[in-house]
Design a protein around this motif. Structure first.
Motif, PDB file in Angstrom:
ATOM      1  N   GLY A  52       0.615  -1.427  -0.015  1.00 29.51           N
ATOM      2  CA  GLY A  52       0.101  -0.001   0.032  1.00 29.51           C
ATOM      3  C   GLY A  52       0.791   1.383  -0.125  1.00 29.51           C
ATOM      4  N   LYS A  55       2.075   2.614  -3.380  1.00 31.64           N
ATOM      5  CA  LYS A  55       1.171   3.485  -4.287  1.00 31.64           C
ATOM      6  C   LYS A  55       1.520   4.689  -4.219  1.00 31.64           C
ATOM      7  CE  LYS A  55      -2.659   0.048  -3.891  1.00 31.64           C
ATOM      8  NZ  LYS A  55      -2.719  -0.111  -5.436  1.00 31.64           N
ATOM      9  N   ALA A  62      -4.089   8.873  -6.231  1.00 30.99           N
ATOM     10  CA  ALA A  62      -4.011   7.303  -6.121  1.00 30.99           C
ATOM     11  C   ALA A  62      -3.608   6.863  -4.658  1.00 30.99           C
ATOM     12  CB  ALA A  62      -3.086   6.439  -7.181  1.00 30.99           C
ATOM     13  N   PHE A  63      -2.815   7.574  -3.986  1.00 30.02           N
ATOM     14  CA  PHE A  63      -2.414   7.299  -2.783  1.00 30.02           C
ATOM     15  C   PHE A  63      -3.422   7.709  -1.708  1.00 30.02           C
ATOM     16  CE2 PHE A  63      -0.448   7.827   1.358  1.00 30.02           C
ATOM     17  CZ  PHE A  63       0.255   6.660   1.470  1.00 30.02           C
ATOM     18  N   ASP A  64      -4.131   8.864  -1.947  1.00 31.94           N
ATOM     19  CA  ASP A  64      -5.197   9.149  -1.016  1.00 31.94           C
ATOM     20  C   ASP A  64      -6.458   8.351  -1.338  1.00 31.94           C
ATOM     21  OD1 ASP A  64      -3.679  11.004   0.050  1.00 31.94           O
ATOM     22  OD2 ASP A  64      -4.709  12.776  -1.200  1.00 31.94           O
ATOM     23  N   HIS A  65      -6.825   7.716  -2.816  1.00 38.90           N
ATOM     24  CA  HIS A  65      -7.740   6.899  -2.854  1.00 38.90           C
ATOM     25  C   HIS A  65      -7.583   5.712  -2.305  1.00 38.90           C
ATOM     26  CE1 HIS A  65     -10.965   5.048  -5.173  1.00 38.90           C
ATOM     27  NE2 HIS A  65     -10.388   4.090  -5.445  1.00 38.90           N
ATOM     28  N   TYR A  66      -6.437   5.158  -2.017  1.00 41.23           N
ATOM     29  CA  TYR A  66      -6.268   3.811  -1.638  1.00 41.23           C
ATOM     30  C   TYR A  66      -6.520   4.064   0.124  1.00 41.23           C
ATOM     31  CZ  TYR A  66      -3.427   0.079   0.690  1.00 41.23           C
ATOM     32  OH  TYR A  66      -3.182  -0.915   1.520  1.00 41.23           O
ATOM     33  N   ALA A  67      -5.991   5.092   0.514  1.00 42.34           N
ATOM     34  CA  ALA A  67      -6.344   5.287   2.034  1.00 42.34           C
ATOM     35  C   ALA A  67      -7.647   5.260   2.125  1.00 42.34           C
ATOM     36  CB  ALA A  67      -5.300   6.589   2.251  1.00 42.34           C
ATOM     37  N   TRP A  69     -10.273   4.070   0.578  1.00 44.32           N
ATOM     38  CA  TRP A  69     -10.727   2.684   0.102  1.00 44.32           C
ATOM     39  C   TRP A  69     -10.731   1.934   1.547  1.00 44.32           C
ATOM     40  CZ3 TRP A  69      -8.022  -1.890   0.024  1.00 44.32           C
ATOM     41  CH2 TRP A  69      -8.793  -3.115  -0.401  1.00 44.32           C
ATOM     42  N   LEU A  70      -9.442   2.156   2.229  1.00 37.21           N
ATOM     43  CA  LEU A  70      -9.230   1.234   3.741  1.00 37.21           C
ATOM     44  C   LEU A  70     -10.194   1.690   4.653  1.00 37.21           C
ATOM     45  CD1 LEU A  70      -5.446   0.909   3.748  1.00 37.21           C
ATOM     46  CD2 LEU A  70      -6.960  -0.874   3.412  1.00 37.21           C
TER      47      LEU A  70
END
Length: 244
Positions: A52, A55, A62-67, A69-70
């Motif tokens: 993670g 990313k 993309a990094f903020d979207h992943y965070a 999403w978690l």
């Protein structure tokens, strides 16, 4: 007249003691298994967390979207950030169990040899094995700092859970080189800890044998190197301006 002698009393046969407590040998094996199991669980989390973190090289969006999403993982069954708190609870129990088992085993090892040798030869072993305990203490301190920094945001310059990319960039800015240095030292010690710990865990769980020891040591070393490089790539990329 013959007087009959009184019958002899039968000797009392002691009953076997009730097994109310496990033998020290069995409990030691259980503690080692607990250390191995919790250690491998934590290694699995480290691998997923590293994936993670990487990313960040895709971009801030993309990094903020992943965070985010978690934070919403498991919805609508779980509330917002419910999965993260469940994960933190399991990991906290694993860390506590790992440290408790290590502490009990250390105390037992010292009690088994109450008298120190007057002249003791240096124990042959790797640097990771000799510094396993102190390395674990430093890694524990780093975990506490990391939670306060990038999870809670209490010591982060930004500390905004809505902007995790900005939190990371501000945390490892060139002016905060001492934070990056502490992060690097902790991750390197974690690598030494993992290199020895993964191999020991595999032996405890019965995976290793005389023929596989060299191969398993290689696997443990490769895993430690991958984790160290993966985790250190983020702060050094921010500090050098590659990620901004």
């Amino acid at each position: 007249m013959v007087v009959a002698s009184p019958p002899r009393a039968r000797a009392a046969v002691p009953l076997p003691p009730r097994a109310t407590r496990p033998t020290p040998g069995r409990s030691t094996v259980a503690l080692k298994a607990l250390m191995a199991g919790t250690g491998l669980l934590l290694v699995g989390f480290l691998l997923a967390h590293m994936a993670g973190n990487l990313k960040i090289f895709v971009g801030g969006e993309a990094f903020d979207h992943y965070a985010h999403w978690l934070r919403g993982l498991g919805s609508p069954v779980l509330p917002e950030t419910g999965y993260l708190w469940l994960q933190r609870t399991v990991l906290s129990l694993a860390v506590v169990g790992h440290i408790w088992a290590a502490t009990v085993l250390t105390v037992r090892a010292k009690k088994a040899r109450p008298v120190r040798y007057a002249h003791r030869k240096p124990v042959q072993g790797s640097y990771a094995a000799r510094t396993m305990r102190w390395g674990g203490v430093i890694v524990l301190a780093f975990i506490v700092w990391h939670i306060l920094d990038l999870t809670v945001g209490a010591v982060n310059p930004v500390g905004d859970p809505a902007h995790p990319f900005a939190n990371v960039v501000a945390d490892f800015a060139p002016s905060r080189w001492y934070i990056t240095a502490f992060y690097a030292l902790s991750i390197i010690l974690l690598g030494f800890h993992l290199r020895h710990g993964v191999w020991s865990a595999l032996q405890t769980l019965g995976v290793s044998n005389a023929r596989r020891q060299r191969a398993l040591k290689g696997v443990a070393l490769a895993l430690a190197v991958v984790l160290v490089v993966g985790y250190l790539s983020v702060p050094f990329a921010v500090m050098t301006g590659l990620v901004k």
